[in-house]
Design a protein around this motif. Structure first.
Motif, PDB file in Angstrom:
ATOM      1  N   LEU A   1       3.087   5.992  -5.734  1.00  0.00           N
ATOM      2  CA  LEU A   1       2.820   6.153  -7.160  1.00  0.00           C
ATOM      3  C   LEU A   1       1.652   7.102  -7.407  1.00  0.00           C
ATOM      4  O   LEU A   1       1.698   7.941  -8.300  1.00  0.00           O
ATOM      5  N   GLN A   2       0.597   6.937  -6.571  1.00  0.00           N
ATOM      6  CA  GLN A   2      -0.593   7.762  -6.775  1.00  0.00           C
ATOM      7  C   GLN A   2      -0.309   9.239  -6.509  1.00  0.00           C
ATOM      8  O   GLN A   2      -0.726  10.107  -7.258  1.00  0.00           O
ATOM      9  N   VAL A   3       0.403   9.498  -5.425  1.00  0.00           N
ATOM     10  CA  VAL A   3       0.597  10.881  -5.026  1.00  0.00           C
ATOM     11  C   VAL A   3       1.612  11.593  -5.924  1.00  0.00           C
ATOM     12  O   VAL A   3       1.407  12.723  -6.335  1.00  0.00           O
ATOM     13  N   GLY A   4       2.664  10.900  -6.261  1.00  0.00           N
ATOM     14  CA  GLY A   4       3.689  11.515  -7.097  1.00  0.00           C
ATOM     15  C   GLY A   4       4.441  12.590  -6.348  1.00  0.00           C
ATOM     16  O   GLY A   4       4.501  12.579  -5.109  1.00  0.00           O
ATOM     17  N   LEU A   5       5.027  13.536  -7.063  1.00  0.00           N
ATOM     18  CA  LEU A   5       5.781  14.615  -6.435  1.00  0.00           C
ATOM     19  C   LEU A   5       4.822  15.658  -5.890  1.00  0.00           C
ATOM     20  O   LEU A   5       4.027  16.230  -6.634  1.00  0.00           O
TER      21      LEU A   5
ATOM     22  N   ARG B   1       0.820  -1.197   0.000  1.00  0.00           N
ATOM     23  CA  ARG B   1       0.000   0.000   0.000  1.00  0.00           C
ATOM     24  C   ARG B   1       0.857   1.251   0.000  1.00  0.00           C
ATOM     25  O   ARG B   1       0.494   2.255  -0.595  1.00  0.00           O
ATOM     26  N   LEU B   2       2.019   1.095   0.650  1.00  0.00           N
ATOM     27  CA  LEU B   2       2.929   2.235   0.694  1.00  0.00           C
ATOM     28  C   LEU B   2       3.371   2.612  -0.712  1.00  0.00           C
ATOM     29  O   LEU B   2       3.341   3.765  -1.113  1.00  0.00           O
ATOM     30  N   PHE B   3       3.746   1.575  -1.514  1.00  0.00           N
ATOM     31  CA  PHE B   3       4.263   1.846  -2.846  1.00  0.00           C
ATOM     32  C   PHE B   3       3.166   2.414  -3.746  1.00  0.00           C
ATOM     33  O   PHE B   3       3.416   3.338  -4.531  1.00  0.00           O
ATOM     34  N   SER B   4       1.953   1.841  -3.640  1.00  0.00           N
ATOM     35  CA  SER B   4       0.892   2.359  -4.501  1.00  0.00           C
ATOM     36  C   SER B   4       0.560   3.798  -4.123  1.00  0.00           C
ATOM     37  O   SER B   4       0.271   4.633  -4.969  1.00  0.00           O
ATOM     38  N   LYS B   5       0.665   4.099  -2.835  1.00  0.00           N
ATOM     39  CA  LYS B   5       0.427   5.469  -2.387  1.00  0.00           C
ATOM     40  C   LYS B   5       1.470   6.415  -2.997  1.00  0.00           C
ATOM     41  O   LYS B   5       1.143   7.489  -3.494  1.00  0.00           O
TER      42      LYS B   5
END
Lengths: 168, 677
Positions: free
Chosen positions: A8-12, A2-6
């Protein structure tokens, strides 16, 4: 996962400094270089809230934020005055904090610098004359530099630190 | 030699007689102690003579108690080693007792204490001299009974009676097992003299030999305090007077080791490899679990008692390695491992005796053993603090003291076995080495806690603040053992080769290859490793001296600023802000939570008007005592259930009991009559 998908979703999410980003970097470089000359190592800061409204703390936190990220130049906050070279003091000094402030100052190893941050630290600001206020910071401990503003910007705080180092 | 033996008996007898006959007071306490010191000194002399000449001392009195072969004494080098160990600790403890028991004057029976102390020392000295089963068991039982009375000295403390009960139950269960072991051994022998038992043991079937070994292991193990038979140590040691705790923990539990060596190695002559493996396993368990429980203790003497469990575990690892190497035929390593185990037993006697005397001196000054009530004692009790520090450094295995030498030897004696190709031996020994290392580290942490919380920082209670230094006799007692700790460390190269050689002489072990090169370092067989306690000590002194000098030179012209300890700017600093004993051990409590299963209980009392005002906070955390809860509690409950029917006939009236006696007698007579017809 979930950390990684978060991530990716949030980005910079950080934004570049609106203006004068290079100036800040130059400022930080200078702080670092002159601290090394003075102390022989990176600058360690202990922050003392002597009774501030926490407006100055917000700006000081900004120094550590991803935008300024002062730690990349070695300017870092420490958890004990025993480890510190410089005290950042904010707010009018309240009666309750007067003794702890003096004790903190005494616990900091020499050579030490004190930077009073914010208008309250210099003049007690709107709290002036309150029964709970013991006085401005320089009435309690020796101050090397003042930073004006209510609250001051992180860049201004850096300039105050530079000024304090410059006095030595 | 007979003269020394007689002097030993006379000294102890004199001490006991004076204690019983005198009205009490200072001179009587001194005379009682003099008896003990003379007896112990004579014992030490006898031990040294037997040890150096190698000629055993033999004395037989067959007419006394002739029903079971009479009394017989034979002191060989192995026995002499343990007799010397008794003497080494008994002398300082006797001297220490003069000052320590002064506080008992008028409160507890000094007659009982003095008489029992001397008889305890006497029987303890005679255990390693015994040469037949009757003498051995008589002295063994005498030692147990007298120490039971010594545990019961402080009768008005609430836990004393219970502690005594646990001790009595465990020691007698052990006696029953030892007795069974000897009876099995004697089945194959003509008389019960040890020489005949040795000859007869060879003819015993392997099953009988295994049974004898297991019975002896459990019986002597309950005295030595290996896990899971250790439950009496943390109860009895704190309850007993401190010089008695020092003797029980320093010396008496070592006689369990002696018994196991005598039966397992001398009489049975060693056995299959699994004997050694079992000893190593039990030793490793005792070492790790003992030190882990020691870490969690807040009671200074209970901490020391658990640490004794740990150290006896280390001794058992060495013994086990010796048994294992003998059965595997690794003859070079076996005497080394046994010598390491014996040397550790001797060292433990010195430093644990010292630490118990130190704890006693703390108790004498503050009347509490709870470390959370102590602190800052180094100002009031500088001598005690210095001695306790030496003991702590020694037990933590730091050079150049004695604990370091014997733990180094234990490591070195285990390492050659790791290359063994026999199944499971290499992993077992590797595990044992790992356990040794873990135990050493945890023991160091435990004694940083014991010394730091007790002696450093500021006092945590008014009693600790008012603490006063111990009287001269107590300081002398501690100083002797502190010197012994240092001496056994520095002079190890002089003591170890004769020790290894004497094992060769008395146990028929192969010649040890332990030697010393150029007079300063110990060398393992085949130049596997070598170490010099003397050079290590010299290096340490030079380094610390150099650092001190360097700081002095660099600090010239610098201003020294003295200020208070940083307490987060608090206006007043109180002892409540100090690191407590519980808090110090908290990280380890988390790491080993699987073992401890700590229960936590936090209750906060809020002000009725607002929960932002806290009136009181109470935090309690306890660890699960596994062995008591899952091993002993069911057993004791079962015992109670079985004992309940018996209560019906137990009235407490002497008349009824007399009636039972008469009825039983009549019944037996009738039975005889019926059988006769």
């Amino acid at each position: 996962m979930r950390l990684f998908s978060k991530i990716l979703q949030v980005g910079l999410a950080t934004e570049p400094l609106p203006l004068g980003g290079d100036d800040v970097v130059r400022l930080l470089h200078e702080v670092d270089a002159r601290t090394r000359r003075l102390f022989g190592r990176a600058l360690a800061i202990r922050e003392v809230d002597a009774g501030s409204c926490n407006g100055c703390e917000l700006e000081i936190t900004g120094l550590m934020s991803p935008v300024y990220d002062s730690e990349r130049f070695g300017v870092h906050f420490v958890a004990s005055p025993r480890h510190a070279d410089l005290l950042l003091v904010t707010g009018p000094v309240t009666r309750n904090m007067a003794v702890p402030l003096v004790k903190t100052y005494e616990a900091t190893p020499a050579p030490k610098l004190v930077v009073a941050v914010g208008d309250c630290a210099r003049t007690c600001g709107v709290f002036k004359g309150s029964y709970a206020v013991a006085g401005s910071v320089d009435q309690i401990i020796p101050v090397d530099a003042f930073v004006d503003g209510c609250p001051p910007e992180p860049a201004a705080i850096l300039q105050g630190i530079l000024a304090a180092i410059g006095r030595r | 030699m007979t003269l020394l033996f007689g002097l030993m008996l006379a000294g102890y007898a004199f001490g006991a007689a004076v204690a019983v006959l005198s009205p009490g007071g200072g001179p009587a306490r001194r005379l009682v102690a003099m008896g003990a010191v003379v007896g112990a000194g004579a014992g030490l002399g006898l031990a040294l003579e037997v040890f150096t000449t190698g000629v055993p001392f033999v004395l037989e009195v067959p007419t006394l108690l002739s029903v079971a072969d009479g009394l017989a004494f034979r002191l060989d080098a192995l026995g002499a080693f343990f007799l010397g160990l008794v003497g080494l600790v008994a002398i300082p403890c006797g001297i220490y007792g003069v000052g320590y028991s002064e506080a008992y004057e008028g409160r507890y029976s000094l007659r009982l204490l003095g008489a029992m102390l001397n008889l305890f020392l006497l029987t303890m000295s005679l255990v390693p001299c015994a040469a037949n089963v009757l003498t051995f068991l008589l002295m063994w039982e005498g030692m147990s009974i007298t120490s039971y009375f010594l545990v019961l000295t402080e009768t008005d403390e609430p836990d004393t009676i219970l502690a005594g009960g646990w001790y009595l139950a465990m020691t007698h269960a052990g006696l029953a097992l030892v007795l069974a072991a000897f009876l099995l051994l004697a089945a194959g022998a003509t008389t019960t003299a040890f020489g005949d038992l040795r000859a007869g043991a060879a003819a015993l079937s392997p099953a009988a030999r295994n049974a004898v070994f297991l019975l002896a292991l459990l019986g002597f193990g309950s005295k030595a305090g290996i896990i899971p038979l250790h439950v009496w140590l943390p109860r009895a040691h704190p309850a007993a007077p401190s010089h008695v705790s020092a003797l029980m923990s320093g010396v008496m539990i070592k006689l369990g080791v002696y018994g196991l060596l005598r039966v397992g190695l001398d009489l049975l002559g060693g056995g299959p490899a699994w004997w050694g493996a079992l000893l190593i396993g039990l030793g490793a368990l005792s070492a790790v679990v003992g030190v882990l429980y020691a870490l969690m203790e807040n009671d200074l003497k209970r901490l020391l008692a658990y640490s004794s469990v740990e150290n006896i575990g280390l001794v058992f690892i060495g013994l086990g390695a010796g048994f294992l190497f003998l059965s595997l035929g690794v003859t070079a390593a076996a005497p080394l491992a046994l010598a390491a185990a014996l040397y550790h037993a001797l060292n433990h006697a010195a430093f644990k005796g010292l630490l118990f005397l130190g704890a006693g001196s703390v108790f004498h000054a503050t009347h509490t053993r709870d470390m959370n009530q102590l602190g800052g004692l180094i100002r009031g009790l500088p001598w005690t603090a210095a001695c306790f520090l030496i003991g702590s450094l020694a037990i933590a295995g730091l050079p150049p003291l004695n604990g370091f030498v014997s733990e180094w030897l234990l490591f070195q004696s285990l390492l050659p076995g790791i290359g063994s190709s026999v199944l499971l031996v290499a992993p077992l020994l590797t595990l044992a080495v790992g356990i040794l290392a873990l135990t050493g580290g945890l023991a160091a942490a435990g004694f940083v806690k014991a010394f730091g919380i007790t002696f450093l920082a500021i006092p945590r209670s008014p009693a600790a603040d008012r603490a006063h230094e111990a009287p001269l006799s107590m300081r002398v007692g501690m100083a002797i053992l502190a010197v012994a700790c240092t001496g056994l460390g520095l002079a190890a190269i002089l003591l170890l080769p004769p020790l290894a050689a004497s094992l060769h002489g008395s146990l028929g072990l192969p010649e040890s290859a332990l030697r010393f090169t150029s007079g300063v370092s110990l060398s393992m067989p085949g130049d596997f490793a070598q170490m010099s306690p003397t050079l290590v000590a010299l290096g340490l002194v030079l380094t610390t001296g150099g650092i001190w000098l360097g700081v002095r030179v660099l600090a010239v012209g610098q201003r020294l600023r003295v200020s208070e300890t940083w307490g987060c700017g608090r206006v007043v600093q109180t002892p409540r802000m100090e690191y407590t004993s519980t808090a110090f051990a908290e990280p380890l409590r988390r790491v080993f939570a699987e073992l401890y299963r700590p229960t936590q209980d936090l209750s906060i009392d809020f002000h009725p008007a607002s929960k932002y005002f806290v009136q009181s906070i109470e935090y309690r955390s306890e660890i699960v005592p596994w062995f008591e809860r899952y091993l002993y509690a069911p057993f004791v409950q079962c015992l109670y259930r079985w004992a309940r029917p018996v209560r019906a006939i137990q009235s407490g009236s002497a008349h009824t009991y007399l009636a039972y006696l008469v009825a039983a007698l009549l019944g037996l007579l009738v039975l005889l009559l019926v059988q006769g017809i």
